[in-house]
Structure formats: structure tokens, C-alpha cells
Design a protein around this motif. Structure first.
Motif, PDB file in Angstrom:
ATOM      1  N   PHE A 142       0.728  -1.381   0.151  1.00 44.07           N
ATOM      2  CA  PHE A 142       0.131  -0.005  -0.046  1.00 44.07           C
ATOM      3  C   PHE A 142       0.916   1.189  -0.090  1.00 44.07           C
ATOM      4  N   ALA A 143       0.176   2.386  -0.699  1.00 46.88           N
ATOM      5  CA  ALA A 143       1.077   3.676  -0.758  1.00 46.88           C
ATOM      6  C   ALA A 143       0.230   4.568   0.107  1.00 46.88           C
ATOM      7  N   ASP A 152      -5.498   4.895   3.862  1.00 49.17           N
ATOM      8  CA  ASP A 152      -6.931   4.286   3.905  1.00 49.17           C
ATOM      9  C   ASP A 152      -7.013   2.789   3.374  1.00 49.17           C
ATOM     10  N   ALA A 153      -6.293   2.790   2.080  1.00 52.96           N
ATOM     11  CA  ALA A 153      -6.277   1.556   1.538  1.00 52.96           C
ATOM     12  C   ALA A 153      -5.967   0.365   2.426  1.00 52.96           C
ATOM     13  N   ALA A 154      -4.677   0.709   3.249  1.00 53.72           N
ATOM     14  CA  ALA A 154      -3.839  -0.291   3.974  1.00 53.72           C
ATOM     15  C   ALA A 154      -5.037  -0.579   5.143  1.00 53.72           C
ATOM     16  N   LYS A 155      -5.637   0.224   5.730  1.00 55.36           N
ATOM     17  CA  LYS A 155      -6.592  -0.084   6.921  1.00 55.36           C
ATOM     18  C   LYS A 155      -7.730  -0.696   6.280  1.00 55.36           C
ATOM     19  N   ALA A 156      -8.258  -0.561   5.245  1.00 51.33           N
ATOM     20  CA  ALA A 156      -9.486  -1.092   4.737  1.00 51.33           C
ATOM     21  C   ALA A 156      -9.155  -2.671   4.546  1.00 51.33           C
ATOM     22  N   GLY A 166      -2.983   1.854  14.001  1.00 51.30           N
ATOM     23  CA  GLY A 166      -2.170   2.901  14.624  1.00 51.30           C
ATOM     24  C   GLY A 166      -0.916   2.695  13.735  1.00 51.30           C
ATOM     25  N   ALA A 167      -0.433   1.521  13.660  1.00 53.17           N
ATOM     26  CA  ALA A 167       0.917   1.209  13.037  1.00 53.17           C
ATOM     27  C   ALA A 167       0.746   1.945  11.792  1.00 53.17           C
ATOM     28  N   ILE A 168      -0.244   1.703  11.046  1.00 54.76           N
ATOM     29  CA  ILE A 168      -0.367   2.188   9.501  1.00 54.76           C
ATOM     30  C   ILE A 168      -0.164   3.714   9.586  1.00 54.76           C
ATOM     31  N   ASP A 169      -1.019   4.280  10.541  1.00 55.00           N
ATOM     32  CA  ASP A 169      -0.965   5.883  10.598  1.00 55.00           C
ATOM     33  C   ASP A 169       0.310   6.466  10.910  1.00 55.00           C
ATOM     34  N   GLY A 210       8.931   4.002   5.595  1.00 54.13           N
ATOM     35  CA  GLY A 210       7.301   3.813   5.771  1.00 54.13           C
ATOM     36  C   GLY A 210       6.739   4.315   4.878  1.00 54.13           C
ATOM     37  N   SER A 211       7.131   5.017   3.872  1.00 53.37           N
ATOM     38  CA  SER A 211       6.262   5.716   2.820  1.00 53.37           C
ATOM     39  C   SER A 211       5.411   4.527   1.728  1.00 53.37           C
ATOM     40  N   GLU A 212       6.051   3.418   1.811  1.00 52.05           N
ATOM     41  CA  GLU A 212       5.311   2.311   1.393  1.00 52.05           C
ATOM     42  C   GLU A 212       4.873   1.158   2.646  1.00 52.05           C
ATOM     43  N   VAL A 213       3.734   0.488   2.689  1.00 53.79           N
ATOM     44  CA  VAL A 213       3.485  -0.238   3.865  1.00 53.79           C
ATOM     45  C   VAL A 213       3.184  -1.567   3.105  1.00 53.79           C
ATOM     46  N   ILE A 214       3.380  -2.746   3.870  1.00 54.53           N
ATOM     47  CA  ILE A 214       2.913  -3.995   3.515  1.00 54.53           C
ATOM     48  C   ILE A 214       1.889  -4.514   4.637  1.00 54.53           C
TER      49      ILE A 214
END
Ligand code: AMP
Ligand code: GLY
Length: 428
Positions: free
Chosen positions: A123-124, A127-131, A164-167, A178-182
Motif C-alpha cells: 500500500f501507498a 486508507d487502503a491499507a486500513k481497509a 495505529g501502526a499504519i498511521d 515507511g512511505s510504502e507499507v505491507i
């Protein structure tokens, strides 16, 4: 041969100790090194980020071969730069080091080659990562794509924790990493590490290990770089090891070669041994620290020909001899680690501790001040021992720890407890 080793931790002390015993070595240098490494190598104060300075040193001292310890210089392309300047080097190229430098790259490679790993998406945006995390449900794992000094993974037991971690990551809490997240599924099982020496085409199995990442006894408290380790990992049966080599390591080498980025160096596979078999948690492109220390204690052969063969693509017919004994290392750290800690406290009793049977002490963060050894980091010493069992290696290591006089240091008292429990069950 003249050898330059890059790095300054316990991993590099173990490598310096092993390289120092090679009859092929004329002069061994280490940059920047530490007080323990200074006994096995000549220290050079070089800034590893300054590749030009490292190359200039190699020319000046007629260095034949450079051995790179940590991931930072590998990800920055130091091997490419050395090789381009005509200096042979051990370790992956910048492109191949992406196996560790970008978790998304490693995961995509697994997916494309049917290498067993946790299901995931990249995810970049938050919102998409949380969903996605909500759709998969907790527990769930959130990872920063880039190198984050061991802080880039959050194993979230609840969705709130995952969000929280995603934010935190997208808010720049881990910088560029962390500009991209898995976001990936949580794997159940016991963890083990497997090490393979690779020459771009062939992989030579080096061994297995398990480490203790939490700072306190019973695997409690915050994560650290590793508070202790032992090798081999008793839960890695010959069959599990074979599967990990065939289903994970070898397909990875084939895939890297096919994309024009052959992997040379140490491939360190962090594995979860699940009910369905070994699955990849993550790759590192170097020896583990402190896992390297226990591997080097068990290695009987000269390591230098193996590192040269890896660089030259000659591993196919290569073999190494290993001790049947178990090796264990206890990390002694400065009080406060992994939080803030003081530097400069005096450490005594090291020679006496190191003279005990089967014991070897590697320095991780030390320097010499006024003729005395003082602490110079968070993880400071690796007190290691060989033994007929993990239990014996542990007893020897702690006997040595107890000879060391360092009031400002601490260590866990239970390194190897799972393996020792397994040994007791096996015997009983
Ligand atoms: P790392 O900091 O990248 O070494 O990873 C930290 C730790 O997170 C690993 O050693 C595992 O204990 C844990 N971990 C990472 N990914 C997963 C996963 N998919 N399932 C369960 N635990 C994981
Ligand atoms: N001990 C963990 C590591 O070297 O990454």
C-alpha cells in the motif's frame, strides 16, 4: 591475501576471529571495528557511507578482497562500487540486496514464484491499507517496506493496533522506510533462521539458528536486535531444512538470476515453521547478529575460501565442515537498552571469562579508553560457548558471564530455554 572487513559489531568480531585464523590471510583490516576486533585485525577509521574513501583505502593497502558485514552498505551498493573499481567483494549487489531493502520486492518475488509466505498486499496510502487490514481481521502484521533498523514490523493483535501502526508509518514515523507499507497475514508457529551461502546460482546450506529478540526473560518486553541465539535450531529437522532450501532458498536464487540480479552472499531466511511447513517471514542479505557468532563457533573449515567461492560463482562443488556441538551466545547489553543507555562504563574480567572451557567472547560495542575496555553501544558483548548440548553450552556461557565485572550491564538469564526444554523432553 589482504582482507578488509567492514562493520563494527559482534557479527564482525566473529568474522574477524574466523578470518584471522585463515592461513590464506596476510593482513586483515577492519573498518571501523571495535576493541575486541582490534585483537584480530588492524582497525581503520573509515566512513562506510563514503565508498570513494573505502576504495582509496583498498588501493593504498593492496586489499584483495572486502567482506561486508552489515546491510546498510550493501543496500547502498558498496559491492557494486568496489567491483567496478577492481576490488573483489563478498556480498550482494545493490539490486540483489533489495531482498532485504524492500519487503515489497521480496514479497512480490515470493508470489511470482510460489514461494511459501504470508498472504499480503502493498500500500501507498493509509486508507487502503486500513481497509485491507479490516477485511482480513486481527491478528495482522504491518510492515514498513524499507530498512528501519529492526523497528519496521508491528505484529498487531487488534485492528486498532494495526491502524495505529499504519498511521504511524504513513505519518513518517519511520522516515522514508515507511512511505510504502505491507499488510500481511499473521503466521502461527515457531520461528527459526536458516543461513545459506550463495554464488548467484548455487546455495550452500550453512546452518540454522534461533534468537531471542525480546529484552527480558521469558521473551517479554520490547524488541531488540537480539539478546542471544543458539545453533543449530533443534526444531529444524533434516526434512524441514530440506524443504526450506528447496521451496524457499533455491527458487529465490533462480528468480533473482532470471531477473538479471543474481544473489551472491549470505541469504538469511527468517522462517515460521507452520503446520503446513516452513514459510518465509523475511529475507536478510547478510549474516545475522548474533546468529553469525554461533555459526562461526561451529564452523571448522576456513571460511575465506568459501567467501571467495561465493563471489566467484564456484560454490557448486564446495563443502564446509561443521562441529556437531551446539553453540549459544548471551548478549550483554548496557542498562537501559533498547531504550537510552549510557556509554563509557568500565568492563573487567573478560580474559578470565574467556579462558573457560568452550568459551569465546566477541565484542559488539566496546572501545579502549586509558588501557581499559569500556562500553560503547547498546549491545556490548557476546558471551558464546560450545557444548555437547544446548544446555551445556548455556551453562558454560553463563559461567563466563558471571566472571565479567560490569555493574552497568545486564543480560537475559534464559537464552536457549525452548531448546533446553526440548532436549529434556527428548531425553526423558
Ligand atoms: P523483523 O523485525 O523484520 O525481524 O520481524 C520482527 C518479527 O515480527 C519477526 O521475527 C516475527 O516474530 C514477527 N513477524 C513478522 N511477520 C510475521 C507474520 N506474518 N506472522 C507472525 N509474526 C511475524
Ligand atoms: N538477529 C537479527 C538480525 O541480525 O537481523
Amino acid at each position: 591475501m589482504n582482507i578488509l572487513l567492514l562493520g563494527s559489531g559482534g557479527r564482525e568480531h566473529a568474522l574477524a576471529w574466523k578470518l584471522g585464523g585463515s592461513p590464506l590471510v596476510d593482513r586483515l583490516y577492519c573498518a571501523p571495528g571495535n576493541a575486541g576486533i582490534a585483537r584480530d585485525a588492524e582497525l581503520a577509521s573509515l566512513d562506510l557511507a563514503d565508498h570513494g574513501a573505502v576504495i582509496a583505502f583498498c588501493k593504498e593497502r593492496a586489499i584483495d578482497f572486502v567482506v561486508v558485514g552489515p546491510e546498510g552498505p550493501l543496500a547502498a551498493g558498496i559491492v557494486d562500487d568496489l567491483e567496478a573499481a577492481g576490488v573483489g567483494a563478498f556480498g550482494p549487489s545493490k539490486l540483489a540486496a533489495r531482498l532485504e531493502g524492500s519487503k515489497g520486492f521480496a514479497k512480490d518475488l515470493c508470489r511470482a514464484n510460489a514461494i511459501p509466505t504470508a498472504s499480503y498486499e502493498r500500500f501507498a496510502s493509509a486508507d487502503a491499507a486500513k481497509a485491507y487490514a479490516r477485511a482480513r481481521g486481527a491478528p495482522i502484521v504491518v510492515k514498513a517496506d524499507g530498512l528501519a533498523a529492526g523497528k519496521g514490523v508491528v505484529v498487531a493483535m487488534t485492528l486498532a493496533e494495526a491502524e495505529g501502526a499504519i498511521d504511524m508509518m504513513f505519518a513518517g514515523g519511520l522516515g522514508e522506510a515507511g512511505s510504502e507499507v505491507i499488510v500481511e497475514d499473521y503466521l502461527r508457529g515457531e520461528e527459526a533462521s536458516l543461513f545459506a551461502l550463495c554464488d548467484g546460482e548455487s546455495a550452500l546450506f550453512l546452518g540454522t539458528a534461533q534468537d531471542h529478540k525480546r529484552v527480558f526473560d521469558g521473551d517479554e518486553g520490547p524488541n531488540t536486535g537480539g539478546m542471544g541465539a543458539y545453533s543449530p535450531a533443534p526444531m529444524m529437522s533434516a526434512e524441514t531444512t530440506r524443504r526450506a532450501m528447496e521451496e524457499i532458498v533455491r527458487p529465490t536464487l533462480r528468480a533473482m538470476q532470471a531477473m538479471g540480479a543474481p544473489f551472491k552472499g549470505v541469504l538469511y531466511a527468517g522462517l515460521m515453521i507452520t503446520e503446513e511447513g516452513p514459510k518465509l517471514i523475511e529475507y536478510n542479505v547478510r549474516f545475522g547478529d548474533p546468529e553469525c557468532q554461533v555459526l562461526m563457533l561451529r564452523l571448522k573449515s576456513d571460511i575465506l575460501p568459501a567467501l571467495l567461492a561465493a563471489r566467484d560463482g564456484m560454490l557448486k562443488t564446495f563443502d564446509l565442515r561443521w562441529s556437531e556441538q551446539a553453540a549459544l551466545t548471551v548478549v550483554m547489553a548496557a542498562k537501559g537498552y533498547p531504550g537510552s543507555y549510557a556509554k563509557g562504563s568500565v568492563i573487567e574480567g573478560l580474559d578470565e571469562a574467556a579462558s573457560l572451557e568452550g568459551v569465546e567472547i566477541f565484542h559488539a560495542g566496546t572501545r579502549v579508553e586509558g588501557g581499559r575496555i569500556v562500553a560503547n553501544g547498546g549491545r556490548v558483548l557476546n558471551v558464546c560457548a560450545l557444548g555437547e548440548s544446548v544446555a551445556q553450552a548455556q551453562a558454560r556461557a553463563y559461567a563466563a558471564v558471571d566472571r565479567i565485572r560490569w555493574p552497568d550491564g545486564f543480560c537475559r538469564r534464559d537464552i536457549g530455554f525452548r531448546a533446553i526444554e526440548r532436549e529434556r523432553q527428548g531425553a526423558g
